[in-house]
Design a protein around this motif. Sequence first.
Motif, PDB file in Angstrom:
ATOM      1  N   PHE A  66      26.529  10.654  11.876  1.00  0.00           N
ATOM      2  CA  PHE A  66      25.983  10.697  10.331  1.00  0.00           C
ATOM      3  C   PHE A  66      25.397  12.274  10.637  1.00  0.00           C
ATOM      4  O   PHE A  66      24.743  12.488  11.612  1.00  0.00           O
ATOM      5  CB  PHE A  66      24.931   9.991   9.967  1.00  0.00           C
ATOM      6  CG  PHE A  66      25.549   8.532   9.659  1.00  0.00           C
ATOM      7  CD1 PHE A  66      26.191   8.400   8.388  1.00  0.00           C
ATOM      8  CD2 PHE A  66      25.750   7.411  10.771  1.00  0.00           C
ATOM      9  CE1 PHE A  66      26.669   7.001   8.114  1.00  0.00           C
ATOM     10  CE2 PHE A  66      26.115   6.104  10.412  1.00  0.00           C
ATOM     11  CZ  PHE A  66      26.789   5.930   9.398  1.00  0.00           C
ATOM     12  N   GLY A  67      25.316  12.910   9.433  1.00  0.00           N
ATOM     13  CA  GLY A  67      24.468  13.990   9.256  1.00  0.00           C
ATOM     14  C   GLY A  67      23.283  13.934   8.790  1.00  0.00           C
ATOM     15  O   GLY A  67      22.928  12.806   8.113  1.00  0.00           O
ATOM     16  N   VAL A  68      22.316  14.758   9.060  1.00  0.00           N
ATOM     17  CA  VAL A  68      20.890  14.525   8.109  1.00  0.00           C
ATOM     18  C   VAL A  68      20.928  15.035   6.691  1.00  0.00           C
ATOM     19  O   VAL A  68      21.378  16.271   6.553  1.00  0.00           O
ATOM     20  CB  VAL A  68      20.027  14.914   9.049  1.00  0.00           C
ATOM     21  CG1 VAL A  68      18.456  15.023   8.356  1.00  0.00           C
ATOM     22  CG2 VAL A  68      19.807  14.590  10.413  1.00  0.00           C
ATOM     23  N   ASP A  69      20.516  14.270   5.864  1.00  0.00           N
ATOM     24  CA  ASP A  69      20.530  14.699   4.493  1.00  0.00           C
ATOM     25  C   ASP A  69      18.895  15.186   4.416  1.00  0.00           C
ATOM     26  O   ASP A  69      18.062  14.734   4.136  1.00  0.00           O
ATOM     27  CB  ASP A  69      20.642  13.487   3.337  1.00  0.00           C
ATOM     28  CG  ASP A  69      20.236  14.103   1.930  1.00  0.00           C
ATOM     29  OD1 ASP A  69      19.733  14.952   1.803  1.00  0.00           O
ATOM     30  OD2 ASP A  69      20.574  13.066   1.261  1.00  0.00           O
ATOM     31  N   THR A  73      15.390  13.624   2.778  1.00  0.00           N
ATOM     32  CA  THR A  73      14.580  13.334   4.216  1.00  0.00           C
ATOM     33  C   THR A  73      13.263  14.170   3.764  1.00  0.00           C
ATOM     34  O   THR A  73      12.156  13.808   4.114  1.00  0.00           O
ATOM     35  CB  THR A  73      15.330  13.937   5.671  1.00  0.00           C
ATOM     36  OG1 THR A  73      16.332  13.112   5.641  1.00  0.00           O
ATOM     37  CG2 THR A  73      14.325  13.588   6.598  1.00  0.00           C
ATOM     38  N   ARG A  74      13.442  15.482   3.635  1.00  0.00           N
ATOM     39  CA  ARG A  74      12.095  16.484   3.440  1.00  0.00           C
ATOM     40  C   ARG A  74      11.159  15.676   2.124  1.00  0.00           C
ATOM     41  O   ARG A  74       9.996  15.667   2.267  1.00  0.00           O
ATOM     42  CB  ARG A  74      12.518  17.733   2.740  1.00  0.00           C
ATOM     43  CG  ARG A  74      11.474  18.614   3.112  1.00  0.00           C
ATOM     44  CD  ARG A  74      12.066  20.258   2.580  1.00  0.00           C
ATOM     45  NE  ARG A  74      13.310  20.554   2.370  1.00  0.00           N
ATOM     46  CZ  ARG A  74      14.202  20.684   3.604  1.00  0.00           C
ATOM     47  NH1 ARG A  74      13.888  20.906   4.851  1.00  0.00           N
ATOM     48  NH2 ARG A  74      15.700  21.049   3.208  1.00  0.00           N
ATOM     49  N   ARG A  75      11.877  15.077   1.241  1.00  0.00           N
ATOM     50  CA  ARG A  75      11.112  14.637   0.093  1.00  0.00           C
ATOM     51  C   ARG A  75      10.555  13.080   0.329  1.00  0.00           C
ATOM     52  O   ARG A  75       9.479  12.767  -0.037  1.00  0.00           O
ATOM     53  CB  ARG A  75      11.985  14.225  -1.217  1.00  0.00           C
ATOM     54  CG  ARG A  75      12.394  15.676  -1.698  1.00  0.00           C
ATOM     55  CD  ARG A  75      13.354  15.282  -2.685  1.00  0.00           C
ATOM     56  NE  ARG A  75      13.839  16.454  -3.346  1.00  0.00           N
ATOM     57  CZ  ARG A  75      14.576  16.851  -4.335  1.00  0.00           C
ATOM     58  NH1 ARG A  75      15.184  15.626  -5.035  1.00  0.00           N
ATOM     59  NH2 ARG A  75      14.976  17.781  -4.697  1.00  0.00           N
ATOM     60  N   THR A  76      11.074  12.483   1.439  1.00  0.00           N
ATOM     61  CA  THR A  76      10.659  11.012   1.693  1.00  0.00           C
ATOM     62  C   THR A  76       9.946  10.727   3.021  1.00  0.00           C
ATOM     63  O   THR A  76       9.227   9.770   3.323  1.00  0.00           O
ATOM     64  CB  THR A  76      11.691  10.098   1.530  1.00  0.00           C
ATOM     65  OG1 THR A  76      12.771  10.424   2.584  1.00  0.00           O
ATOM     66  CG2 THR A  76      12.421  10.047   0.116  1.00  0.00           C
ATOM     67  N   GLN A  77      10.178  11.680   4.078  1.00  0.00           N
ATOM     68  CA  GLN A  77       9.658  11.416   5.411  1.00  0.00           C
ATOM     69  C   GLN A  77       8.126  11.461   5.302  1.00  0.00           C
ATOM     70  O   GLN A  77       7.342  12.418   4.654  1.00  0.00           O
ATOM     71  CB  GLN A  77      10.183  12.464   6.391  1.00  0.00           C
ATOM     72  CG  GLN A  77       9.530  13.821   6.458  1.00  0.00           C
ATOM     73  CD  GLN A  77      10.286  14.769   7.351  1.00  0.00           C
ATOM     74  OE1 GLN A  77      10.967  14.292   8.020  1.00  0.00           O
ATOM     75  NE2 GLN A  77      10.206  15.941   6.951  1.00  0.00           N
ATOM     76  N   PRO A  78       7.361  10.530   5.852  1.00  0.00           N
ATOM     77  CA  PRO A  78       5.860  10.401   5.806  1.00  0.00           C
ATOM     78  C   PRO A  78       5.242  11.340   6.829  1.00  0.00           C
ATOM     79  O   PRO A  78       4.220  11.500   6.815  1.00  0.00           O
ATOM     80  CB  PRO A  78       5.703   8.901   6.328  1.00  0.00           C
ATOM     81  CG  PRO A  78       6.780   8.488   7.237  1.00  0.00           C
ATOM     82  CD  PRO A  78       7.998   9.348   6.613  1.00  0.00           C
TER      83      PRO A  78
END
Length: 90
Positions: A66-69, A73-78
């Motif tokens: 899989f690729g990284v979205d 990810t930027r919006r949800t990673q803690p």
Amino acid sequence: MRRARTRVREQPGLLAKIWLTDPGATRYGGVYLFTDDAAADAFLASALYRTVRSFPHFTDIDVRRFGVDEETTRRTQPGLPVVTPVGAPT
């Protein structure tokens, strides 16, 4: 197995590996995050990967890429580590 874990940690281009476990169903897995496709390709072509695949208790190995979205990810990673690294102060 301990040696394999050490060699995974030292794999070039591997940013993280998260070990997954469902002991009730005796299913195990992992999520690997590599710096790029070339690092993932090198791991899949490595002696380490071939050794792990040869373990008789590892069956039905399924590799999916899989690729990284990055946007989501930027919006949800803690911004917190998943676990404390070995040897790090607690």
